[in-house]
Design a protein around this motif. Structure first.
Motif, PDB file in Angstrom:
ATOM      1  N   ILE A  14       1.030  -1.086   0.075  1.00 55.50           N
ATOM      2  CA  ILE A  14       0.189  -0.295   0.327  1.00 55.50           C
ATOM      3  C   ILE A  14       1.036   1.002  -0.087  1.00 55.50           C
ATOM      4  O   ILE A  14       2.173   1.089   1.213  1.00 55.50           O
ATOM      5  CB  ILE A  14      -1.046   0.172   1.201  1.00 55.50           C
ATOM      6  CG1 ILE A  14      -2.046  -1.552   0.777  1.00 55.50           C
ATOM      7  CG2 ILE A  14      -1.612   0.945   1.170  1.00 55.50           C
ATOM      8  CD1 ILE A  14      -3.094  -1.648   2.251  1.00 55.50           C
ATOM      9  N   PHE A  16       0.483   5.670  -0.369  1.00 57.39           N
ATOM     10  CA  PHE A  16      -0.547   6.570   0.196  1.00 57.39           C
ATOM     11  C   PHE A  16       0.309   7.864   0.656  1.00 57.39           C
ATOM     12  O   PHE A  16       1.881   7.830   1.498  1.00 57.39           O
ATOM     13  CB  PHE A  16      -1.733   6.778   0.338  1.00 57.39           C
ATOM     14  CG  PHE A  16      -1.004   6.041   2.363  1.00 57.39           C
ATOM     15  CD1 PHE A  16      -1.057   7.241   2.905  1.00 57.39           C
ATOM     16  CD2 PHE A  16      -1.368   4.738   2.154  1.00 57.39           C
ATOM     17  CE1 PHE A  16      -0.864   6.707   4.351  1.00 57.39           C
ATOM     18  CE2 PHE A  16      -1.309   4.392   3.976  1.00 57.39           C
ATOM     19  CZ  PHE A  16      -0.843   5.463   4.851  1.00 57.39           C
ATOM     20  N   GLN A  31      -8.418   2.862   3.823  1.00 57.89           N
ATOM     21  CA  GLN A  31      -7.280   1.855   2.323  1.00 57.89           C
ATOM     22  C   GLN A  31      -8.030   0.858   2.007  1.00 57.89           C
ATOM     23  O   GLN A  31      -7.728  -0.129   2.705  1.00 57.89           O
ATOM     24  CB  GLN A  31      -5.478   1.853   2.913  1.00 57.89           C
ATOM     25  CG  GLN A  31      -4.818   3.065   2.727  1.00 57.89           C
ATOM     26  CD  GLN A  31      -4.786   3.960   1.581  1.00 57.89           C
ATOM     27  OE1 GLN A  31      -4.796   2.976   0.712  1.00 57.89           O
ATOM     28  NE2 GLN A  31      -4.748   4.853   1.629  1.00 57.89           N
TER      29      GLN A  31
END
Length: 110
Positions: A14, A16, A31
């Motif tokens: 992930i 971001f 998320q």
């Protein structure tokens, strides 16, 4: 004494950006990719037990609950690895004064 480590073929990645002045950013709520592979009812039915964290700013994280102790991770600590604990959520805070680029890599390591 012999120690065996079993590594799962599954992972989650992930990435971001986290704005400055963000407190206890709830990874599970924010998320959608988090726990899409791991956890009951998913491809790998157990929760991840390791996370590698990369950041370009100083952040703090709490594992599993906002009431748990904070772990401070500076950009110079990156990559920072936590293993040996079941991870059901991460709460991330950024008080660095700049937006933090966050990269998380989750695995299940037995």
């Amino acid at each position: 004494m012999q120690t065996n480590t079993k590594i799962s073929p599954y992972y989650e990645s992930i990435e971001f950006n986290l704005a400055t002045a963000t407190t206890d950013y709830d990874l599970a709520a924010q998320q959608s990719g988090f726990l899409s592979v791991f956890g009951p009812g998913n491809t790998h039915e157990v929760f991840p037990t390791q996370v590698q964290i990369r950041t370009d700013q100083t952040i703090s994280i709490k594992l599993n609950s906002t009431s748990n102790q904070s772990i401070t991770i500076a950009a110079t600590d990156s990559p920072f690895t936590i293993k040996g604990i079941e991870i059901v959520n991460l709460f991330i805070s950024n008080a660095s004064g700049s937006t933090a680029a966050i990269k998380l890599f989750f695995q299940d390591v037995e």
